[in-house]
Design a protein around this motif. Structure first.
Motif, PDB file in Angstrom:
ATOM      1  N   VAL A  27       0.843  -1.208   0.000  1.00 50.54           N
ATOM      2  CA  VAL A  27       0.000   0.000   0.000  1.00 50.54           C
ATOM      3  C   VAL A  27       0.875   1.254   0.000  1.00 50.54           C
ATOM      4  N   ALA A  28       1.957   1.203   0.781  1.00 49.39           N
ATOM      5  CA  ALA A  28       2.843   2.367   0.863  1.00 49.39           C
ATOM      6  C   ALA A  28       3.439   2.700  -0.504  1.00 49.39           C
ATOM      7  N   ILE A  29       3.725   1.678  -1.311  1.00 48.78           N
ATOM      8  CA  ILE A  29       4.290   1.917  -2.651  1.00 48.78           C
ATOM      9  C   ILE A  29       3.347   2.780  -3.489  1.00 48.78           C
ATOM     10  N   PHE A  30       2.040   2.524  -3.340  1.00 49.31           N
ATOM     11  CA  PHE A  30       1.066   3.341  -4.077  1.00 49.31           C
ATOM     12  C   PHE A  30       0.952   4.755  -3.491  1.00 49.31           C
ATOM     13  N   LEU A  31       1.043   4.846  -2.185  1.00 48.09           N
ATOM     14  CA  LEU A  31       0.825   6.147  -1.537  1.00 48.09           C
ATOM     15  C   LEU A  31       1.988   7.111  -1.747  1.00 48.09           C
ATOM     16  N   ILE A  32       3.208   6.580  -1.783  1.00 48.35           N
ATOM     17  CA  ILE A  32       4.354   7.495  -1.882  1.00 48.35           C
ATOM     18  C   ILE A  32       4.361   8.236  -3.212  1.00 48.35           C
ATOM     19  N   LYS A  33       3.757   7.628  -4.234  1.00 46.27           N
ATOM     20  CA  LYS A  33       3.695   8.324  -5.525  1.00 46.27           C
ATOM     21  C   LYS A  33       2.837   9.577  -5.411  1.00 46.27           C
ATOM     22  N   ARG A  34       1.811   9.503  -4.576  1.00 47.95           N
ATOM     23  CA  ARG A  34       0.921  10.650  -4.373  1.00 47.95           C
ATOM     24  C   ARG A  34       1.612  11.779  -3.623  1.00 47.95           C
ATOM     25  N   ARG A  35       2.653  11.459  -2.920  1.00 50.38           N
ATOM     26  CA  ARG A  35       3.384  12.474  -2.145  1.00 50.38           C
ATOM     27  C   ARG A  35       4.746  12.788  -2.781  1.00 50.38           C
ATOM     28  N   ASN A  36       4.941  12.299  -3.975  1.00 54.95           N
ATOM     29  CA  ASN A  36       6.190  12.562  -4.707  1.00 54.95           C
ATOM     30  C   ASN A  36       7.438  12.131  -3.935  1.00 54.95           C
ATOM     31  N   ILE A  37       7.335  10.997  -3.265  1.00 53.31           N
ATOM     32  CA  ILE A  37       8.490  10.460  -2.551  1.00 53.31           C
ATOM     33  C   ILE A  37       9.120   9.369  -3.403  1.00 53.31           C
ATOM     34  N   GLU A  38      10.432   9.423  -3.535  1.00 50.32           N
ATOM     35  CA  GLU A  38      11.123   8.398  -4.324  1.00 50.32           C
ATOM     36  C   GLU A  38      11.174   7.082  -3.540  1.00 50.32           C
ATOM     37  N   GLY A  39      11.009   5.972  -4.257  1.00 52.73           N
ATOM     38  CA  GLY A  39      10.931   4.667  -3.616  1.00 52.73           C
ATOM     39  C   GLY A  39      12.140   4.344  -2.760  1.00 52.73           C
ATOM     40  N   PHE A  40      13.337   4.609  -3.291  1.00 49.75           N
ATOM     41  CA  PHE A  40      14.548   4.273  -2.547  1.00 49.75           C
ATOM     42  C   PHE A  40      14.631   5.087  -1.257  1.00 49.75           C
ATOM     43  N   ASP A  41      14.280   6.383  -1.357  1.00 51.11           N
ATOM     44  CA  ASP A  41      14.331   7.245  -0.168  1.00 51.11           C
ATOM     45  C   ASP A  41      13.357   6.754   0.891  1.00 51.11           C
ATOM     46  N   PHE A  42      12.162   6.365   0.445  1.00 48.85           N
ATOM     47  CA  PHE A  42      11.175   5.913   1.410  1.00 48.85           C
ATOM     48  C   PHE A  42      11.619   4.594   2.053  1.00 48.85           C
ATOM     49  N   ALA A  43      12.203   3.720   1.231  1.00 53.02           N
ATOM     50  CA  ALA A  43      12.689   2.447   1.778  1.00 53.02           C
ATOM     51  C   ALA A  43      13.759   2.696   2.832  1.00 53.02           C
ATOM     52  N   CYS A  44      14.624   3.670   2.559  1.00 52.58           N
ATOM     53  CA  CYS A  44      15.675   3.990   3.532  1.00 52.58           C
ATOM     54  C   CYS A  44      15.049   4.511   4.830  1.00 52.58           C
ATOM     55  N   GLY A  45      14.071   5.398   4.691  1.00 48.71           N
ATOM     56  CA  GLY A  45      13.392   5.917   5.874  1.00 48.71           C
ATOM     57  C   GLY A  45      12.685   4.815   6.638  1.00 48.71           C
ATOM     58  N   ALA A  46      12.058   3.901   5.888  1.00 48.99           N
ATOM     59  CA  ALA A  46      11.344   2.785   6.527  1.00 48.99           C
ATOM     60  C   ALA A  46      12.308   1.877   7.279  1.00 48.99           C
ATOM     61  N   VAL A  47      13.514   1.729   6.732  1.00 48.75           N
ATOM     62  CA  VAL A  47      14.517   0.898   7.409  1.00 48.75           C
ATOM     63  C   VAL A  47      14.888   1.516   8.756  1.00 48.75           C
ATOM     64  N   TYR A  48      15.099   2.827   8.760  1.00 42.39           N
ATOM     65  CA  TYR A  48      15.419   3.502  10.031  1.00 42.39           C
ATOM     66  C   TYR A  48      14.256   3.363  11.016  1.00 42.39           C
ATOM     67  N   ALA A  49      13.038   3.504  10.488  1.00 44.32           N
ATOM     68  CA  ALA A  49      11.865   3.365  11.357  1.00 44.32           C
ATOM     69  C   ALA A  49      11.786   1.946  11.921  1.00 44.32           C
ATOM     70  N   MET A  50      12.090   0.963  11.070  1.00 44.69           N
ATOM     71  CA  MET A  50      12.018  -0.431  11.505  1.00 44.69           C
ATOM     72  C   MET A  50      13.055  -0.711  12.593  1.00 44.69           C
ATOM     73  N   ILE A  51      14.266  -0.196  12.387  1.00 44.85           N
ATOM     74  CA  ILE A  51      15.311  -0.407  13.397  1.00 44.85           C
ATOM     75  C   ILE A  51      14.896   0.247  14.721  1.00 44.85           C
ATOM     76  N   GLY A  52      14.397   1.472  14.631  1.00 49.87           N
ATOM     77  CA  GLY A  52      13.939   2.159  15.836  1.00 49.87           C
ATOM     78  C   GLY A  52      12.801   1.416  16.509  1.00 49.87           C
ATOM     79  N   ALA A  53      11.911   0.858  15.691  1.00 50.30           N
ATOM     80  CA  ALA A  53      10.754   0.140  16.233  1.00 50.30           C
ATOM     81  C   ALA A  53      11.193  -1.117  16.987  1.00 50.30           C
ATOM     82  N   ILE A  54      12.134  -1.855  16.408  1.00 49.82           N
ATOM     83  CA  ILE A  54      12.595  -3.082  17.069  1.00 49.82           C
ATOM     84  C   ILE A  54      13.249  -2.749  18.409  1.00 49.82           C
ATOM     85  N   LEU A  55      14.135  -1.740  18.386  1.00 44.06           N
ATOM     86  CA  LEU A  55      14.824  -1.367  19.622  1.00 44.06           C
ATOM     87  C   LEU A  55      13.838  -0.824  20.660  1.00 44.06           C
ATOM     88  N   GLY A  56      12.909   0.039  20.201  1.00 39.98           N
ATOM     89  CA  GLY A  56      11.949   0.633  21.128  1.00 39.98           C
ATOM     90  C   GLY A  56      11.020  -0.398  21.737  1.00 39.98           C
TER      91      GLY A  56
END
Lengths: 314, 87
Positions: A27-56
């Motif tokens: 779903v996020a892949i479809f939504l990021i196009k609506r916000r003009n976010i590049e896929g690679f950038d969003f994946a990188c951000g999601a990775v940081y979020a995932m790491i933070g989520a696991i630790l938190g």
């Protein structure tokens, strides 16, 4: 509960966890196009979020289970066994949420990226993944509800678990399947946020994020009263998750005040110049509707807002 | 940096097969996280320099799969292990 695929026994808890991530990502892949976010950038951000989520999630679990942690530390187990138990002991969703937010903020700070659109997309898809996770909890037998013998109840049998003598889930007791109730609430929240996402033609920043914070906090606060597992900590008769829900609502109210009141004063200086932040640009679009004597300033602001929306991800 | 991320991701996937060794699985998660961070930073640097970021993307994908593998083991084992230890 587990299923066997190609001779390999896979726990449904883990499978639902994986499916939740996959569904949210699609779903996020479809939504990021609506916000003009590049896929690679969003994946990188999601990775940081995932790491933070696991630790938190892990850190909050250790905090709310501090008594059990002390028992493990003081037990006669070897150091390696103690570490393994503490690392594998479990996770708390709210810790993951806070950790994920911090992870995204670190990403924005490290790579000098405006994060409003990232947060909005993540907040929109998060309930979908979370709903899958809650169904996984139901299969895993954790996060169960209070004892309830009505028509909507579930009894965990010994055949539900691979090692029924080693689980804390009450076996043979009718319980309220609060995990499934939360999953349904989360799916409804996801649908609402999707509508909000597509109705938000002006791409107002932080809208979905604040809506998610407010709605999920209320859902969780209420459902906590129906949780039957007692190993999650609490204070003054209110569970840790309920305290965090209260804090999230307060944080959401403060954020709305910041976006609509405090930044309004800052965004309308005497010379009519506007600032560059998204929140302030959005604020001025609100002011435009109420103060007719500053129309020219608003037009400039609106143009800047549109421009900021287009360059948000760069 | 991106190559290091890819290598760590592959190592983490191997570690993620919990049935081989529970300890390897525990070690797999931090290795996967380290690989992911290296892939992100490497990919960002490559894109900023106008170079292809294919290896970083591969590292990212492998790292995410590794995290899922190891995390599934973490979650599923974590459901009862504390109580077993305290029993």
């Amino acid at each position: 509960m587990s299923i066997t695929i190609f001779g390999i026994e896979l726990p449904l808890y883990g499978i639902m966890f994986f499916l939740g991530i996959a569904a949210a990502a699609v779903v996020a892949i479809f939504l990021i196009k609506r916000r003009n976010i590049e896929g690679f950038d969003f994946a990188c951000g999601a990775v940081y979020a995932m790491i933070g989520a696991i630790l938190g999630a892990k850190l909050l679990f250790l905090l709310v289970s501090i008594d059990q942690v002390k028992m493990v530390i003081e037990s006669s187990l070897t150091v390696l066994e103690k570490v393994e138990i503490l690392l594998k002991g479990g996770f708390v969703f709210y810790g993951g949420l806070i950790g994920g937010i911090l992870g995204l903020l670190v990403y924005g700070w490290q790579f000098k990226t405006k994060m409003a659109s990232y947060f909005d997309v993540c907040a929109t898809v998060l309930p979908l993944g979370h709903a899958f996770g809650r169904v996984g909890c139901f299969f895993g037998g954790c996060c169960y509800g209070i004892e309830h013998d009505g028509w909507f109840s579930h009894v965990y049998g010994a055949d539900w678990f691979a090692q029924p003598d080693k689980v804390i889930t009450p076996i043979g007791v009718p319980l309220l399947p609060v995990q499934l109730i939360e999953a349904m609430c989360l799916l409804a929240l996801f649908a609402g946020l999707m509508v909000l996402f597509f109705k938000n033609k002006k791409k107002t920043p932080w809208l979905q994020t604040l809506a998610y914070m407010g709605a999920y906090s209320v859902i969780r606060f209420v459902l906590e009263f129906f949780r039957g597992d007692k190993e999650r900590g609490g204070f003054l008769g209110v569970s840790t998750s309920q305290w965090i829900s209260i804090l999230l609502v307060i944080a959401g109210v403060l954020a709305i005040l910041y976006l609509t009141v405090w930044s309004k004063k800052k965004a309308l200086p005497a010379d009519g110049e506007t600032t560059e932040t998204e929140g302030e640009s959005e604020q001025e679009s609100t002011v435009e509707k109420t103060e007719t004597d500053e129309i020219s300033v608003k037009e400039e602001t609106l143009a800047e807002e549109m421009s900021a929306g287009e360059t948000d991800t760069q | 940096m991106a190559i290091a991320g890819l290598v760590l991701g592959i190592v983490a996937i191997v570690c993620g097969f919990g049935p081989v060794s529970a300890w390897l699985c525990v070690a797999g998660l931090p290795v996967a996280i380290a690989g992911l961070v290296l892939s992100v930073v490497g990919g960002k640097k490559a894109k900023a320099a106008g170079k292809p970021s294919g290896i970083a993307t591969a590292g990212l994908v492998i790292g995410i799969i590794a995290v899922v593998f190891t995390a599934i083991s973490f979650f599923t084992c974590g459901l009862c292990v504390v109580c077993v230890a305290l029993a």
